[in-house]
Design a protein around this motif. Structure first.
Motif, PDB file in Angstrom:
ATOM      1  N   PHE A 123       0.854  -1.193   0.000  1.00 26.16           N
ATOM      2  CA  PHE A 123       0.000   0.000   0.000  1.00 26.16           C
ATOM      3  C   PHE A 123       0.889   1.241   0.000  1.00 26.16           C
ATOM      4  N   ASP A 124       0.289   2.344  -0.383  1.00 24.92           N
ATOM      5  CA  ASP A 124       0.973   3.636  -0.449  1.00 24.92           C
ATOM      6  C   ASP A 124       1.166   4.166   0.982  1.00 24.92           C
ATOM      7  N   PRO A 125       2.401   4.404   1.424  1.00 26.13           N
ATOM      8  CA  PRO A 125       2.624   4.812   2.817  1.00 26.13           C
ATOM      9  C   PRO A 125       2.049   6.175   3.170  1.00 26.13           C
ATOM     10  N   ILE A 126       1.651   6.947   2.169  1.00 24.29           N
ATOM     11  CA  ILE A 126       1.100   8.265   2.460  1.00 24.29           C
ATOM     12  C   ILE A 126      -0.357   8.173   2.909  1.00 24.29           C
ATOM     13  N   ALA A 128      -2.729   7.075   5.466  1.00 21.02           N
ATOM     14  CA  ALA A 128      -2.806   6.639   6.862  1.00 21.02           C
ATOM     15  C   ALA A 128      -4.020   5.753   7.122  1.00 21.02           C
ATOM     16  N   ARG A 129      -5.123   6.025   6.435  1.00 19.71           N
ATOM     17  CA  ARG A 129      -6.329   5.218   6.669  1.00 19.71           C
ATOM     18  C   ARG A 129      -6.081   3.757   6.273  1.00 19.71           C
ATOM     19  N   ASN A 130      -5.436   3.548   5.144  1.00 24.14           N
ATOM     20  CA  ASN A 130      -5.109   2.183   4.735  1.00 24.14           C
ATOM     21  C   ASN A 130      -4.159   1.528   5.730  1.00 24.14           C
ATOM     22  N   ALA A 131      -3.173   2.305   6.191  1.00 22.50           N
ATOM     23  CA  ALA A 131      -2.205   1.766   7.144  1.00 22.50           C
ATOM     24  C   ALA A 131      -2.889   1.348   8.442  1.00 22.50           C
ATOM     25  N   VAL A 146       9.482  -0.817  -0.716  1.00 19.63           N
ATOM     26  CA  VAL A 146      10.030  -0.868  -2.067  1.00 19.63           C
ATOM     27  C   VAL A 146       9.773   0.458  -2.771  1.00 19.63           C
ATOM     28  N   PRO A 147      10.827   1.229  -3.071  1.00 18.95           N
ATOM     29  CA  PRO A 147      10.642   2.465  -3.846  1.00 18.95           C
ATOM     30  C   PRO A 147      10.205   2.138  -5.276  1.00 18.95           C
ATOM     31  N   ASP A 148       9.328   2.960  -5.820  1.00 17.29           N
ATOM     32  CA  ASP A 148       8.877   2.804  -7.214  1.00 17.29           C
ATOM     33  C   ASP A 148       8.496   1.363  -7.519  1.00 17.29           C
ATOM     34  N   TYR A 149       7.604   0.841  -6.733  1.00 14.59           N
ATOM     35  CA  TYR A 149       7.198  -0.565  -6.842  1.00 14.59           C
ATOM     36  C   TYR A 149       6.719  -0.906  -8.247  1.00 14.59           C
ATOM     37  N   TYR A 150       6.003   0.031  -8.866  1.00 13.69           N
ATOM     38  CA  TYR A 150       5.484  -0.200 -10.215  1.00 13.69           C
ATOM     39  C   TYR A 150       6.312   0.523 -11.284  1.00 13.69           C
ATOM     40  N   PRO A 153       7.028   7.039 -10.948  1.00 14.58           N
ATOM     41  CA  PRO A 153       7.014   7.914  -9.774  1.00 14.58           C
ATOM     42  C   PRO A 153       5.694   7.838  -9.017  1.00 14.58           C
ATOM     43  N   GLY A 154       5.792   8.019  -7.708  1.00 15.39           N
ATOM     44  CA  GLY A 154       4.593   8.017  -6.881  1.00 15.39           C
ATOM     45  C   GLY A 154       4.088   6.639  -6.531  1.00 15.39           C
ATOM     46  N   THR A 155       4.896   5.601  -6.783  1.00 13.98           N
ATOM     47  CA  THR A 155       4.444   4.233  -6.482  1.00 13.98           C
ATOM     48  C   THR A 155       5.324   3.554  -5.444  1.00 13.98           C
ATOM     49  N   ASP A 156       5.905   4.318  -4.525  1.00 12.09           N
ATOM     50  CA  ASP A 156       6.589   3.713  -3.383  1.00 12.09           C
ATOM     51  C   ASP A 156       5.555   2.915  -2.580  1.00 12.09           C
ATOM     52  N   ARG A 157       5.936   1.748  -2.088  1.00  9.62           N
ATOM     53  CA  ARG A 157       4.979   0.898  -1.390  1.00  9.62           C
ATOM     54  C   ARG A 157       5.593   0.248  -0.149  1.00  9.62           C
ATOM     55  N   VAL A 158       4.800   0.163   0.894  1.00  7.46           N
ATOM     56  CA  VAL A 158       5.114  -0.645   2.069  1.00  7.46           C
ATOM     57  C   VAL A 158       4.613  -2.060   1.797  1.00  7.46           C
ATOM     58  N   VAL A 159       5.432  -3.060   2.130  1.00  6.90           N
ATOM     59  CA  VAL A 159       5.047  -4.459   1.975  1.00  6.90           C
ATOM     60  C   VAL A 159       4.475  -4.943   3.307  1.00  6.90           C
TER      61      VAL A 159
END
Length: 273
Positions: A123-126, A128-131, A146-150, A153-159
């Motif tokens: 999910f996108d770390p920005i 908070a509701r999803n987190a 993982v930076p730039d998962y996809y 740009p703008g696709t940094d993701r927490v695993v």
């Protein structure tokens, strides 16, 4: 205002071509995709559901599909296998009605039925509701970043990793710890401290402040958040957590503007990633 949980909803594994087409349409609508390469193929969903994957949906009493998730079997570089949940979407008109929880719990049952003992997703770390849903509600952990998962740009993701058959949650008490008072000037930055577990032990901890709602919303201070700069700070902080082998176990709302992740040292018995 959140709606109460509605007992008239039903959740089930998708099986018909009509259901797979409805799921693909819901996916495109919720994410707002208008480019064909981001669409979802109903045939793919059918194949996944038949071959170790998941395609689950939540329906109203009128048989309208309002929530959907799909996944497949995955294996990481360490050889660890898991059920990977690629996406979960909820119709905007039914946010806050418990649809997301219904989806994940049914997807959990499907994964266990295939013999999977853990589930992962990103999910996108920005957000908070999803987190908060992932960590505080479901009881999963953030095990990687993982930076730039996809590869854009703008696709940094927490695993995220969710233990599907765990009888006790080793982080349960830590998920309820109140964060320090943080605000918009702290967004993306780490505040070090300690937290006390239920057994009285004191553990090193770190809080990472984020916006409590998506930047650009009405509570965004003056509506002038530099999202690119915020993402850069989050990337640095989350990368540091991975280096330290910390796990994210909570994301707690502090006030109308700010929420905070809690990162703690991995507890004994939890496998390092």
């Amino acid at each position: 205002m959140p709606h109460p949980l509605t007992s008239s909803f039903r959740v089930e594994t998708l099986r018909s071509g009509e259901q797979f087409r409805a799921a693909a349409a819901l996916y495109t609508r919720v994410f707002g995709y208008d480019r064909p390469e981001f669409s979802l193929n109903p045939n793919l969903l059918s194949a996944l559901a038949r071959n170790g994957g998941s395609a689950v949906g939540v329906f109203t009493s009128q048989d309208d599909l309002i929530g959907f998730a799909y996944g497949f079997i995955g294996r990481d570089a360490n050889g660890d296998e898991f059920h990977y949940s690629q996406a979960a979407v909820v119709d905007a008109a039914h946010q806050g009605e418990g649809v997301g929880r219904l989806i994940k719990e049914h997807q959990r049952r499907v994964a266990l039925g295939w013999g999977h003992r853990t589930m992962r997703w990103t999910f996108d770390p920005i957000l908070a509701r999803n987190a908060h849903f992932n960590f505080t509600s479901l009881g999963a952990e953030g095990i990687g970043f993982v930076p730039d998962y996809y590869d854009r740009p703008g696709t940094d993701r927490v695993v995220v990793e969710w233990a599907l058959d765990r009888e006790t949650d080793p982080y349960e008490d830590l998920r309820r710890v109140a964060p320090p008072l943080l605000g918009p000037t702290d967004w993306g930055r780490v505040t070090r401290g300690t937290v006390a577990a239920a057994d009285g032990t004191v553990r090193r901890a770190a809080w990472l402040a984020v916006p409590s709602t998506r930047p650009g919303s009405p509570v965004d201070p003056a509506g002038r958040t530099d999202v690119a700069a915020l993402r850069a700070r989050l990337r640095d902080s989350l990368t540091m957590f991975v280096t330290e082998r910390s796990v994210l176990v909570a994301c707690t709302r502090i006030n109308a503007t700010t929420a905070a992740y809690l990162a703690v040292e991995r507890l004994g018995g939890e496998q390092a990633r």
